[in-house]
Write a protein that holds these residues in place. Sequence first.
Motif, PDB file in Angstrom:
ATOM      1  N   GLU A 175     -29.746  72.422  64.859  1.00  0.00           N
ATOM      2  CA  GLU A 175     -28.743  72.917  64.183  1.00  0.00           C
ATOM      3  C   GLU A 175     -27.276  72.255  64.955  1.00  0.00           C
ATOM      4  OE1 GLU A 175     -29.387  77.712  65.804  1.00  0.00           O
ATOM      5  OE2 GLU A 175     -31.264  77.692  64.532  1.00  0.00           O
ATOM      6  N   GLU A 176     -27.104  71.382  66.159  1.00  0.00           N
ATOM      7  CA  GLU A 176     -25.762  70.860  66.237  1.00  0.00           C
ATOM      8  C   GLU A 176     -25.948  69.203  66.675  1.00  0.00           C
ATOM      9  OE1 GLU A 176     -24.668  73.488  69.909  1.00  0.00           O
ATOM     10  OE2 GLU A 176     -26.450  72.948  70.325  1.00  0.00           O
ATOM     11  N   PHE A 177     -27.401  68.857  66.346  1.00  0.00           N
ATOM     12  CA  PHE A 177     -27.572  67.148  66.387  1.00  0.00           C
ATOM     13  C   PHE A 177     -27.149  66.568  65.398  1.00  0.00           C
ATOM     14  CE2 PHE A 177     -31.199  63.775  67.187  1.00  0.00           C
ATOM     15  CZ  PHE A 177     -29.556  62.717  67.833  1.00  0.00           C
ATOM     16  N   GLN A 178     -26.486  65.634  64.972  1.00  0.00           N
ATOM     17  CA  GLN A 178     -26.383  64.626  64.137  1.00  0.00           C
ATOM     18  C   GLN A 178     -26.592  63.106  64.601  1.00  0.00           C
ATOM     19  OE1 GLN A 178     -22.486  63.101  63.328  1.00  0.00           O
ATOM     20  NE2 GLN A 178     -22.760  63.946  60.955  1.00  0.00           N
ATOM     21  N   LEU A 179     -27.420  62.168  64.133  1.00  0.00           N
ATOM     22  CA  LEU A 179     -27.803  60.749  64.763  1.00  0.00           C
ATOM     23  C   LEU A 179     -26.629  59.763  64.572  1.00  0.00           C
ATOM     24  CD1 LEU A 179     -31.231  59.437  64.182  1.00  0.00           C
ATOM     25  CD2 LEU A 179     -29.069  58.433  64.488  1.00  0.00           C
ATOM     26  N   CYS A 180     -26.327  59.236  65.374  1.00  0.00           N
ATOM     27  CA  CYS A 180     -24.836  58.078  65.145  1.00  0.00           C
ATOM     28  C   CYS A 180     -25.879  56.510  64.687  1.00  0.00           C
ATOM     29  CB  CYS A 180     -24.601  57.348  66.633  1.00  0.00           C
ATOM     30  SG  CYS A 180     -23.668  59.379  66.339  1.00  0.00           S
ATOM     31  N   GLN A 181     -25.295  55.712  63.731  1.00  0.00           N
ATOM     32  CA  GLN A 181     -25.564  54.399  63.851  1.00  0.00           C
ATOM     33  C   GLN A 181     -24.144  53.979  63.612  1.00  0.00           C
ATOM     34  OE1 GLN A 181     -28.059  55.028  59.955  1.00  0.00           O
ATOM     35  NE2 GLN A 181     -29.853  55.273  60.711  1.00  0.00           N
ATOM     36  N   ASP A 217     -12.451  61.989  69.368  1.00  0.00           N
ATOM     37  CA  ASP A 217     -12.194  62.114  68.030  1.00  0.00           C
ATOM     38  C   ASP A 217     -12.041  62.509  66.840  1.00  0.00           C
ATOM     39  OD1 ASP A 217      -9.766  63.545  67.844  1.00  0.00           O
ATOM     40  OD2 ASP A 217      -8.072  62.232  67.119  1.00  0.00           O
ATOM     41  N   ALA A 218     -13.247  61.991  66.591  1.00  0.00           N
ATOM     42  CA  ALA A 218     -13.901  61.497  65.096  1.00  0.00           C
ATOM     43  C   ALA A 218     -14.043  63.109  64.575  1.00  0.00           C
ATOM     44  CB  ALA A 218     -14.609  61.013  64.974  1.00  0.00           C
ATOM     45  N   LEU A 219     -14.274  63.781  63.040  1.00  0.00           N
ATOM     46  CA  LEU A 219     -14.818  64.478  63.222  1.00  0.00           C
ATOM     47  C   LEU A 219     -16.247  63.857  62.304  1.00  0.00           C
ATOM     48  CD1 LEU A 219     -11.788  66.964  61.236  1.00  0.00           C
ATOM     49  CD2 LEU A 219     -13.009  66.335  63.265  1.00  0.00           C
ATOM     50  N   PRO A 220     -17.388  64.795  62.123  1.00  0.00           N
ATOM     51  CA  PRO A 220     -18.934  64.397  61.733  1.00  0.00           C
ATOM     52  C   PRO A 220     -18.299  64.539  60.442  1.00  0.00           C
ATOM     53  CG  PRO A 220     -18.770  66.757  62.672  1.00  0.00           C
ATOM     54  CD  PRO A 220     -17.020  65.958  62.957  1.00  0.00           C
ATOM     55  N   ALA A 221     -19.134  63.687  59.282  1.00  0.00           N
ATOM     56  CA  ALA A 221     -19.225  64.505  58.052  1.00  0.00           C
ATOM     57  C   ALA A 221     -20.586  64.936  57.789  1.00  0.00           C
ATOM     58  CB  ALA A 221     -20.263  62.812  57.166  1.00  0.00           C
ATOM     59  N   ASP A 222     -20.707  65.436  56.944  1.00  0.00           N
ATOM     60  CA  ASP A 222     -21.248  66.684  56.499  1.00  0.00           C
ATOM     61  C   ASP A 222     -23.148  65.941  56.109  1.00  0.00           C
ATOM     62  OD1 ASP A 222     -23.067  69.329  56.215  1.00  0.00           O
ATOM     63  OD2 ASP A 222     -22.018  69.444  54.314  1.00  0.00           O
ATOM     64  N   THR A 223     -23.228  65.155  56.794  1.00  0.00           N
ATOM     65  CA  THR A 223     -24.699  64.727  56.800  1.00  0.00           C
ATOM     66  C   THR A 223     -25.968  64.732  58.681  1.00  0.00           C
ATOM     67  OG1 THR A 223     -25.687  62.655  55.909  1.00  0.00           O
ATOM     68  CG2 THR A 223     -23.927  62.393  57.165  1.00  0.00           C
ATOM     69  N   VAL A 224     -27.049  64.487  58.871  1.00  0.00           N
ATOM     70  CA  VAL A 224     -26.913  64.399  60.014  1.00  0.00           C
ATOM     71  C   VAL A 224     -27.291  63.570  60.420  1.00  0.00           C
ATOM     72  CG1 VAL A 224     -29.399  66.717  59.501  1.00  0.00           C
ATOM     73  CG2 VAL A 224     -29.773  64.630  59.124  1.00  0.00           C
ATOM     74  N   ILE A 225     -27.408  62.540  60.010  1.00  0.00           N
ATOM     75  CA  ILE A 225     -27.121  60.536  59.963  1.00  0.00           C
ATOM     76  C   ILE A 225     -25.510  60.258  60.131  1.00  0.00           C
ATOM     77  CG2 ILE A 225     -27.687  58.428  60.265  1.00  0.00           C
ATOM     78  CD1 ILE A 225     -30.562  60.013  59.243  1.00  0.00           C
ATOM     79  N   ASP A 257     -38.970  67.191  57.072  1.00  0.00           N
ATOM     80  CA  ASP A 257     -38.018  68.196  57.042  1.00  0.00           C
ATOM     81  C   ASP A 257     -37.048  68.430  57.491  1.00  0.00           C
ATOM     82  OD1 ASP A 257     -37.491  71.007  56.000  1.00  0.00           O
ATOM     83  OD2 ASP A 257     -38.822  71.815  56.591  1.00  0.00           O
ATOM     84  N   ILE A 258     -35.875  68.198  57.136  1.00  0.00           N
ATOM     85  CA  ILE A 258     -34.467  68.609  57.821  1.00  0.00           C
ATOM     86  C   ILE A 258     -33.914  69.559  57.336  1.00  0.00           C
ATOM     87  CG2 ILE A 258     -33.442  66.405  57.953  1.00  0.00           C
ATOM     88  CD1 ILE A 258     -31.545  66.358  56.227  1.00  0.00           C
ATOM     89  N   SER A 259     -34.664  70.899  56.545  1.00  0.00           N
ATOM     90  CA  SER A 259     -34.172  72.006  55.602  1.00  0.00           C
ATOM     91  C   SER A 259     -33.964  73.123  57.147  1.00  0.00           C
ATOM     92  CB  SER A 259     -34.988  72.652  55.617  1.00  0.00           C
ATOM     93  OG  SER A 259     -36.465  73.585  55.893  1.00  0.00           O
ATOM     94  N   ASN A 260     -33.819  73.021  58.011  1.00  0.00           N
ATOM     95  CA  ASN A 260     -33.432  73.918  59.346  1.00  0.00           C
ATOM     96  C   ASN A 260     -32.347  73.188  60.191  1.00  0.00           C
ATOM     97  OD1 ASN A 260     -35.144  76.252  58.918  1.00  0.00           O
ATOM     98  ND2 ASN A 260     -36.936  74.628  59.486  1.00  0.00           N
ATOM     99  N   SER A 261     -31.851  72.763  59.973  1.00  0.00           N
ATOM    100  CA  SER A 261     -30.692  71.543  60.690  1.00  0.00           C
ATOM    101  C   SER A 261     -29.932  71.990  59.876  1.00  0.00           C
ATOM    102  CB  SER A 261     -30.512  69.726  60.260  1.00  0.00           C
ATOM    103  OG  SER A 261     -29.888  69.660  58.788  1.00  0.00           O
ATOM    104  N   TRP A 262     -28.584  71.540  60.580  1.00  0.00           N
ATOM    105  CA  TRP A 262     -26.961  71.966  60.891  1.00  0.00           C
ATOM    106  C   TRP A 262     -26.427  71.560  58.681  1.00  0.00           C
ATOM    107  CZ3 TRP A 262     -23.244  68.449  60.264  1.00  0.00           C
ATOM    108  CH2 TRP A 262     -22.982  67.662  60.477  1.00  0.00           C
ATOM    109  N   ALA A 263     -26.902  70.069  58.637  1.00  0.00           N
ATOM    110  CA  ALA A 263     -26.641  69.328  57.454  1.00  0.00           C
ATOM    111  C   ALA A 263     -28.231  69.237  56.674  1.00  0.00           C
ATOM    112  CB  ALA A 263     -25.679  68.443  57.865  1.00  0.00           C
ATOM    113  N   GLY A 299     -25.919  59.578  69.124  1.00  0.00           N
ATOM    114  CA  GLY A 299     -25.401  60.913  68.699  1.00  0.00           C
ATOM    115  C   GLY A 299     -24.694  61.311  69.221  1.00  0.00           C
ATOM    116  N   VAL A 300     -24.501  62.658  68.795  1.00  0.00           N
ATOM    117  CA  VAL A 300     -23.717  63.388  69.318  1.00  0.00           C
ATOM    118  C   VAL A 300     -23.845  64.540  68.756  1.00  0.00           C
ATOM    119  CG1 VAL A 300     -21.343  62.372  68.801  1.00  0.00           C
ATOM    120  CG2 VAL A 300     -22.361  64.006  66.690  1.00  0.00           C
ATOM    121  N   LEU A 301     -23.365  65.894  69.763  1.00  0.00           N
ATOM    122  CA  LEU A 301     -23.529  67.170  68.982  1.00  0.00           C
ATOM    123  C   LEU A 301     -22.569  67.659  68.096  1.00  0.00           C
ATOM    124  CD1 LEU A 301     -25.370  69.013  72.393  1.00  0.00           C
ATOM    125  CD2 LEU A 301     -26.627  67.743  69.651  1.00  0.00           C
TER     126      LEU A 301
END
Length: 406
Positions: free
Chosen positions: A28-34, A51-59, A208-214, A393-395
């Motif tokens: 619900e918070e994690f975003q993986l970074c590449q 300061d970077a705003l995250p895109a609406d994707t888990v990666i 399955d990422i249906s329960n993730s924030w994105a 990654g980031v939260l």
Amino acid sequence: MSDPGTVLDTVNAKWYNTLAKELNLSVEEFQLCQGDVILPRTTDELWDMMDALPADTVIQYYSPDTLVSLSSQYTSLLSFVQASSVADLNKAMGADNTKSWAAAKSAYFKANPSAFSDSAIVLQTALQNLFQNWSMAELVPNPGSAAQCYTLYRAGFENPIYIAQELQLNLPLGGPAAFNQTYEGVLGDIGVAPSVNFTMESAQASSDISNSWANSSSSTGGTYFYSKSSSSASTDFSQTFASSSFTVAVSYDHFINVAALPLSGESIDADKTTYLPWYYGAALAYAYNNKTAAVWTDLTQWDALFGPEGSMQYVVTSLIIADGTSTITTSSQAFSTAEQTYATAQSNEGYGCWPYYVSNSSDSTTNTSTTFNASSNLVVTTTSALGNPIVVGVLVSSVKDLAQDA
């Protein structure tokens, strides 16, 4: 032949879920970074990453020159909202006195930067005292007018928008936007953080990422195994890898979650410079929760920032950092001679590869080695020596949740 991007999206989703599970991070918070994820070497660059705003994707594929910043969007927000009492004050003082007060306040900021170094409360007290003294001197011969204006000025601080607009004056033109951590402090914390070791089995990992924030696992940089450039060789190799089972053995000598909070309390010293608080979360919540003409001078800007396609739906709250890293990816599939030639050439050229895409260039602290065993199975080893952390990654938190919690 299916779209290679779609195939790697599934692989990315499995890698994402594995990291979330093994590192005990909430989907619900994690975003993986590449991408360009080596921890910046200076405090200014560290703050730019926070300061970077995250895109609406888990990666997210991190590329500093393409990112939208929290500080820029926050500044834009404050230019489209208002505290109603300010209009009453300006009317009571008149145009000339309003300009005179703005000049006096600016001069005081420059002469006394430490006066506003602690918090919004300190700012409020300092400015109210300054205004009271200024109004008694400048609004004569009408003391009643001075008293009336002082009352209106104090009332302005009951609105978080006004406080935020005053604190924003501490944000340096051209940056950097200060956060609560310095590079030296983060490096010290990483050095005593615990280790983590785990192995991903692709055949058993969930996509399955249906329960993730994105609900998207696409990556703007992770379309092919070795690079972003499209070719028949990159397509064939990526298909071969993604359509077969593989393992990823991971070792982190140190692993840590570092809070990334815009500076809103006490001042912070970095690189022999004192940075003052510039952010006021209550104002963000107030602006989000009050989509009215009384607050917004242009209601379309609320949608531009917070709407379904808005630029400010999520913010980064933590960096997930690993140091002393080793990642060994082993495929069960036999690769053709042409595919082996392609992979060896790509690795020797210094291209980054899945799952990180960190370059293997001469000035990089990350090394990627590609080999094939006797069964023609791919073995890719990516290492980063101790003392050269990478951001795994980031939260993130939604602005909606932050507005409800404020």
